[in-house]
Scaffold this active site. Structure first.
Site, PDB file in Angstrom:
ATOM      1  N   LYS A 203      32.487   5.040  39.227  1.00 12.17           N
ATOM      2  CA  LYS A 203      33.696   5.781  38.836  1.00 12.17           C
ATOM      3  C   LYS A 203      33.407   7.276  38.799  1.00 12.17           C
ATOM      4  CE  LYS A 203      35.591   7.212  35.094  1.00 12.17           C
ATOM      5  NZ  LYS A 203      36.165   8.483  35.598  1.00 12.17           N
ATOM      6  N   SER A 256      29.067  14.077  29.216  1.00 13.45           N
ATOM      7  CA  SER A 256      28.879  14.780  27.949  1.00 13.45           C
ATOM      8  C   SER A 256      28.080  13.935  26.958  1.00 13.45           C
ATOM      9  CB  SER A 256      30.240  15.114  27.347  1.00 13.45           C
ATOM     10  OG  SER A 256      30.956  13.919  27.104  1.00 13.45           O
ATOM     11  N   GLU A 277      22.321  10.501  31.248  1.00 10.81           N
ATOM     12  CA  GLU A 277      21.915  11.886  31.540  1.00 10.81           C
ATOM     13  C   GLU A 277      23.014  12.763  30.966  1.00 10.81           C
ATOM     14  OE1 GLU A 277      21.885  15.320  32.847  1.00 10.81           O
ATOM     15  OE2 GLU A 277      22.028  14.608  34.924  1.00 10.81           O
ATOM     16  N   CYS A 311      24.203  20.946  34.167  1.00  9.40           N
ATOM     17  CA  CYS A 311      23.712  20.557  32.834  1.00  9.40           C
ATOM     18  C   CYS A 311      22.332  21.148  32.561  1.00  9.40           C
ATOM     19  CB  CYS A 311      23.714  19.048  32.654  1.00  9.40           C
ATOM     20  SG  CYS A 311      23.447  18.152  34.154  1.00  9.40           S
ATOM     21  N   GLU A 408      26.336  23.486  24.197  1.00 12.03           N
ATOM     22  CA  GLU A 408      26.428  23.643  25.646  1.00 12.03           C
ATOM     23  C   GLU A 408      27.774  24.301  25.981  1.00 12.03           C
ATOM     24  OE1 GLU A 408      26.684  19.992  27.950  1.00 12.03           O
ATOM     25  OE2 GLU A 408      25.340  20.861  29.435  1.00 12.03           O
TER      26      GLU A 408
HETATM   27  P1  ADP Z   1      32.783  16.313  30.682  1.00  9.11           P
HETATM   28  O1  ADP Z   1      32.959  16.799  29.281  1.00  9.11           O
HETATM   29  O2  ADP Z   1      31.644  16.912  31.402  1.00  9.11           O
HETATM   30  O3  ADP Z   1      34.045  16.211  31.466  1.00  9.11           O
HETATM   31  P2  ADP Z   1      32.808  13.511  30.098  1.00  9.11           P
HETATM   32  O4  ADP Z   1      31.670  12.859  29.400  1.00  9.11           O
HETATM   33  O5  ADP Z   1      34.103  13.638  29.395  1.00  9.11           O
HETATM   34  O6  ADP Z   1      32.207  14.880  30.572  1.00  9.11           O
HETATM   35  O7  ADP Z   1      33.087  12.809  31.505  1.00  9.11           O
HETATM   36  C1  ADP Z   1      32.075  12.312  32.349  1.00  9.11           C
HETATM   37  C2  ADP Z   1      32.554  11.027  32.966  1.00  9.11           C
HETATM   38  O8  ADP Z   1      32.737  10.058  31.929  1.00  9.11           O
HETATM   39  C3  ADP Z   1      33.887  11.120  33.689  1.00  9.11           C
HETATM   40  O9  ADP Z   1      33.842  10.289  34.826  1.00  9.11           O
HETATM   41  C4  ADP Z   1      34.870  10.583  32.649  1.00  9.11           C
HETATM   42  O10 ADP Z   1      36.041  10.039  33.207  1.00  9.11           O
HETATM   43  C5  ADP Z   1      34.043   9.487  31.997  1.00  9.11           C
HETATM   44  N1  ADP Z   1      34.444   9.111  30.642  1.00  9.11           N
HETATM   45  C6  ADP Z   1      35.128   9.849  29.731  1.00  9.11           C
HETATM   46  N2  ADP Z   1      35.294   9.151  28.593  1.00  9.11           N
HETATM   47  C7  ADP Z   1      34.695   7.943  28.764  1.00  9.11           C
HETATM   48  C8  ADP Z   1      34.489   6.785  27.947  1.00  9.11           C
HETATM   49  N3  ADP Z   1      34.937   6.716  26.706  1.00  9.11           N
HETATM   50  N4  ADP Z   1      33.810   5.740  28.462  1.00  9.11           N
HETATM   51  C9  ADP Z   1      33.313   5.789  29.713  1.00  9.11           C
HETATM   52  N5  ADP Z   1      33.472   6.843  30.537  1.00  9.11           N
HETATM   53  C10 ADP Z   1      34.145   7.921  30.083  1.00  9.11           C
END
Ligand code: ADP
Length: 498
Positions: A203, A256, A277, A311, A408
């Site tokens: 995804k 994140s 990561e 990152c 960050e």
């Molecule tokens: P950023 O803050 O860098 O956008 P995220 O951690 O929000 O990072 O997003 C990184 C990836 O994780 C994206 O593909 C996002 O759709 C997905 N994501 C966000 N929330 C969730 C969750 N609760 N469970 C699994 N994947 C998630």
């Protein structure tokens, strides 16, 4: 052609820095007419593009213009279930059974097709993500191909990678990636998983899914057995449904720290393997004996190119006290020459911020920096009216405990701090919850080795910054996550050893 450089004003002695800021390059735009971005993308499941069960699509934009580029399907729990079942079927029926040398052929084919289509992929990456074309053309896409080449080489040599052990694949891997290096992160995840005999549901991030779907087209063209790679689009809810699906044996996540922790909590007590990561707040440490001009270029490369959307960006600069003044002066001059603007221009150094939400996060943290008393310096360059932009910025007089030194920012913002002794540099550098990467600049080899032993970071660059190679493992300490990607180490999360 000689040079595209024009000067608006004549350079006069003694006015070097202001005159430098007046130098302009003529526009040199990368063509976009050869790139085939579909108006709408469906989900790639079982080797075919299929409509989402949700019957919902969401828009994806160009962050440099705010124009809509395409529509992506929103996968719901039923779609995730379909994708995982296809991956399981492909795992049991074909992928785990075929000769490893056959798996290698498919992976090589993907690598070669990425190379063949690299120009279009680079342009699509830049249009959807906002990063300068010179980054996507020279870094992201070539490295993505290199990862597939590298892991294709391991597919039939696993018994040499893990001598005296029996090596089996884990099964079905769910992989979730972020928006900062869309195709490259897909390659980091897919290549080792496939080489080791796993099947995958990937995804991509919701703001940057286009090149993952272009990769799905490549995978179709490479004739991979249906279901070996499934690519589904959607936001956090889609990711969460994948994480929580009972049919997945392994989750690999890059993103994140907050979401990483949530995933770790939801997988506690399950059979699923996990690698994370996550974020970083990398120290870039410059000693007084370092080659200063080279270090300034390294600092600029470490935080401003790619808008700081890395990152492992060198977002905390530690300067030995005696060189604070000259380095800050040179940084100020160099920032004035960075070209911020249209990411499709081959001369652009700093492109667009990936999304409005990310821009707001950067703005909020930068405001906290001034409120907490740090002194701000920002490039005075002009930025386009539309799109999401942030001028290269740095702070001096930063307190080690302030938010801009601890959190960050993920934008083109540098915090400058000082130290007197190597011990003080190590103590301050290690003083964050993160530990992804670090940089050390000094003439002394022995000091580099000593620093590298004491810095709590997964990757340490010496007299350079942000260099990657598929053979070199990457990953973090502490809240930057666990598990390694790249190199021989990158195979471990995708194998079971007995
Ligand atoms: P950023 O803050 O860098 O956008 P995220 O951690 O929000 O990072 O997003 C990184 C990836 O994780 C994206 O593909 C996002 O759709 C997905 N994501 C966000 N929330 C969730 C969750 N609760 N469970 C699994 N994947 C998630």
């Amino acid at each position: 052609m000689t040079s595209q450089l024009e000067t608006r004003d004549r350079l006069t002695p003694g006015a070097a820095s202001s005159a430098l800021a007046e130098w302009h390059y003529s526009p040199s735009l990368e063509a976009t007419d050869h790139v085939k971005i579909q108006p709408r993308y469906n989900l790639f499941i079982g080797g075919k593009f299929v409509e989402p069960h949700s019957k919902r699509w969401f828009e994806t934009i160009n962050p440099a213009t705010e124009e809509t580029l395409s529509e992506m399907a929103e996968a719901d729990a039923e779609d995730v279930d379909r994708a995982v079942k296809e991956a399981r079927r492909a795992y049991e029926k074909t992928w785990r059974k075929i000769a490893p040398s056959e798996r290698a052929k498919y992976i090589y084919r993907i690598a070669r097709l990425i190379q063949e289509k690299s120009r279009g992929l680079a342009v699509a990456e830049t249009m959807n993500g906002g990063k300068p074309i010179k980054e996507s053309r020279d870094v992201d896409i070539p490295l993505a191909a290199a990862h597939f080449f590298y892991y294709a080489g391991w597919a039939d040599k696993l018994e040499y990678a893990f001598p005296n052990r029996t090596v089996s694949p884990v099964g079905v891997a769910g992989q979730i990636i972020p928006w900062n290096f869309p195709l490259l992160m897909a390659a980091w995840k897919l290549a080792p998983a496939l080489a080791a005999g796993n099947t995958v549901v990937l995804k991509p991030a919701e703001t940057t899914s286009i090149t993952s779907l272009m990769l799905a087209e490549i995978i179709q063209e490479a004739d991979l057995p249906p279901g070996v790679v499934n690519i589904i689009t959607g936001a956090g809810a889609t990711g969460a449904a994948l994480v929580n699906h009972a049919g997945v044996d392994k989750i690999a996540f890059t993103g994140s720290t907050e979401v990483g922790k949530r995933i770790q909590r939801s997988l506690a007590g399950t059979h699923k393997k996990l690698t994370l990561e996550l974020g970083g707040k990398a120290p870039n440490i410059v000693f007084e004996d370092a080659p200063i001009d080279q270090a300034v270029e390294g600092i600029i490369n470490g935080i401003y190119f790619n808008q700081g959307h890395v990152c492992c960006a060198g977002s905390r600069l530690f300067l030995q006290e005696s060189i604070l003044e000259p380095v800050v002066r040179k940084l100020r001059e160099r920032i004035g020459t960075l070209r911020v603007g249209n990411p499709l221009d081959k001369n652009t150094d700093v492109g667009a911020i990936n999304s409005r939400a990310q821009l707001e996060k950067i703005q909020e943290l930068v405001e906290s920096g001034t409120e907490e008393g740090a002194e701000i310096f920002q490039s005075s360059c002009s930025v386009p009216d539309r799109g999401f932009w942030f001028r290269p910025t740095f702070f001096t007089g930063v307190a080690a405990s302030s938010r801009i030194a601890q959190e960050e920012i993920f934008g083109p913002v540098l915090s400058v701090l000082t130290f007197r002794t190597p011990e003080e540099a190590i103590e301050k550098a290690n003083n964050t919850p993160y530990g992804l990467s670090a940089g050390v600049w000094t003439e002394k080899g022995s000091r580099i080795l000593k620093m590298a032993q004491k810095l709590r970071a997964g990757v340490i660059w010496a007299n350079t910054y942000n260099k990657f190679d598929p053979a070199s493992p990457f990953g973090g300490y502490k809240e930057s996550g666990f598990g390694r990607e790249g190199g021989l180490h990158g195979l471990s999360p995708y194998v079971v050893l007995t």
